[in-house]
Design an enzyme around this catalytic site. Sequence first.
Site, PDB file in Angstrom:
ATOM      1  N   GLN A 199       0.821  -1.385   0.027  1.00  0.00           N
ATOM      2  CA  GLN A 199      -0.086  -0.081  -0.053  1.00  0.00           C
ATOM      3  C   GLN A 199       0.812   1.279  -0.014  1.00  0.00           C
ATOM      4  OE1 GLN A 199      -1.128   0.530   4.798  1.00  0.00           O
ATOM      5  NE2 GLN A 199      -1.815  -1.467   3.637  1.00  0.00           N
ATOM      6  N   HIS A 220       0.400   5.779   0.995  1.00  0.00           N
ATOM      7  CA  HIS A 220      -0.424   6.957   1.333  1.00  0.00           C
ATOM      8  C   HIS A 220      -0.067   8.165   0.803  1.00  0.00           C
ATOM      9  CE1 HIS A 220      -1.646   3.840   4.521  1.00  0.00           C
ATOM     10  NE2 HIS A 220      -0.153   3.869   4.975  1.00  0.00           N
ATOM     11  N   GLU A 261       3.987   8.305   8.480  1.00  0.00           N
ATOM     12  CA  GLU A 261       4.038   7.295   9.867  1.00  0.00           C
ATOM     13  C   GLU A 261       5.338   6.747  10.157  1.00  0.00           C
ATOM     14  OE1 GLU A 261       1.536   4.166   8.400  1.00  0.00           O
ATOM     15  OE2 GLU A 261       2.591   3.552   6.661  1.00  0.00           O
ATOM     16  N   HIS A 308       4.853   0.161   0.872  1.00  0.00           N
ATOM     17  CA  HIS A 308       5.419  -0.716   2.055  1.00  0.00           C
ATOM     18  C   HIS A 308       4.334  -1.719   2.301  1.00  0.00           C
ATOM     19  CE1 HIS A 308       2.622   2.577   3.543  1.00  0.00           C
ATOM     20  NE2 HIS A 308       2.260   1.584   4.615  1.00  0.00           N
ATOM     21  N   ARG A 340      -4.583   0.464  -1.418  1.00  0.00           N
ATOM     22  CA  ARG A 340      -3.922  -0.861  -1.850  1.00  0.00           C
ATOM     23  C   ARG A 340      -3.364  -0.904  -3.367  1.00  0.00           C
ATOM     24  NH1 ARG A 340      -8.842  -2.213   0.614  1.00  0.00           N
ATOM     25  NH2 ARG A 340      -8.677  -2.304   2.872  1.00  0.00           N
TER      26      ARG A 340
END
Length: 264
Positions: A57, A59, A74, A132, A152
Amino acid sequence: MKLATKTVEKPWGRRDLPAPFAAPGDTTIGEIWFDPPPALPQVLIKYLFTSEKLSIQVHPTDAQAPPGSRGKEECWLVLAAEPGAMLGIGFREAIDAQAMRAAALDGSIEQLMVWHEVAAGDFFYLPAGTVHAIGPGLTLVEVQQNSDITYRLYDYGRPRELHLEEGIAVARGEPYPAACRSAVAAEESRLLVAGPHFRFAQVAGAPEAELAAAHPGAVLALPLDGRVTIAGEIIAPGECGYADRLDMVDFAAARRTLLVSNAV
């Protein structure tokens, strides 16, 4: 103040959670969240427990996120890893959008990524746009922007929606920077992230002056070993506490604590 928790069942989660956690009934728990307080609404802390691979996935950044939404940067701190446990982060070689799309469709994207064998204490910072995946056999703490936007790219044939166009539009088709990875010993105090969205530190015992200065405002405290006390309330391992200022946190019984605060 002790934060409320949310237990999230996931198909890749675990029934045998490490102490002090327990999975209710016959559930497979993948995540335990701590509800962000009003003073820190943009940061979310989670424990993750994996028995299977998570999807590959990516972001978006704040600028790439849909209007009114945050992006998602993150980081992960590995707390426990079974032998051979791995994290997939970035690509072996640079890849363009067309090739990435084809690899996501035929599943070869998994082989194009770099899979890092990990151990307790390994730390990874993931800028938005980093492709990742998390492998099985891991217990992690994840600190992230408080956003649920996940695109995804590949999900090992599971019957879940993919987001190829959105994901490839924001994905970095490049190797993961070595500078974003490090290892931290359990007895070590260190500022791990001083990024644009949050600050994240590990503290052994009580924070020294330099580390305390890195968290000048509201702070979240997550004890891993020992406990902290905030306004007379004990925050134990498996819990997370909030304080308006770091000097409101009593570290007398603390041995290893994670601190999270706003970016400065």
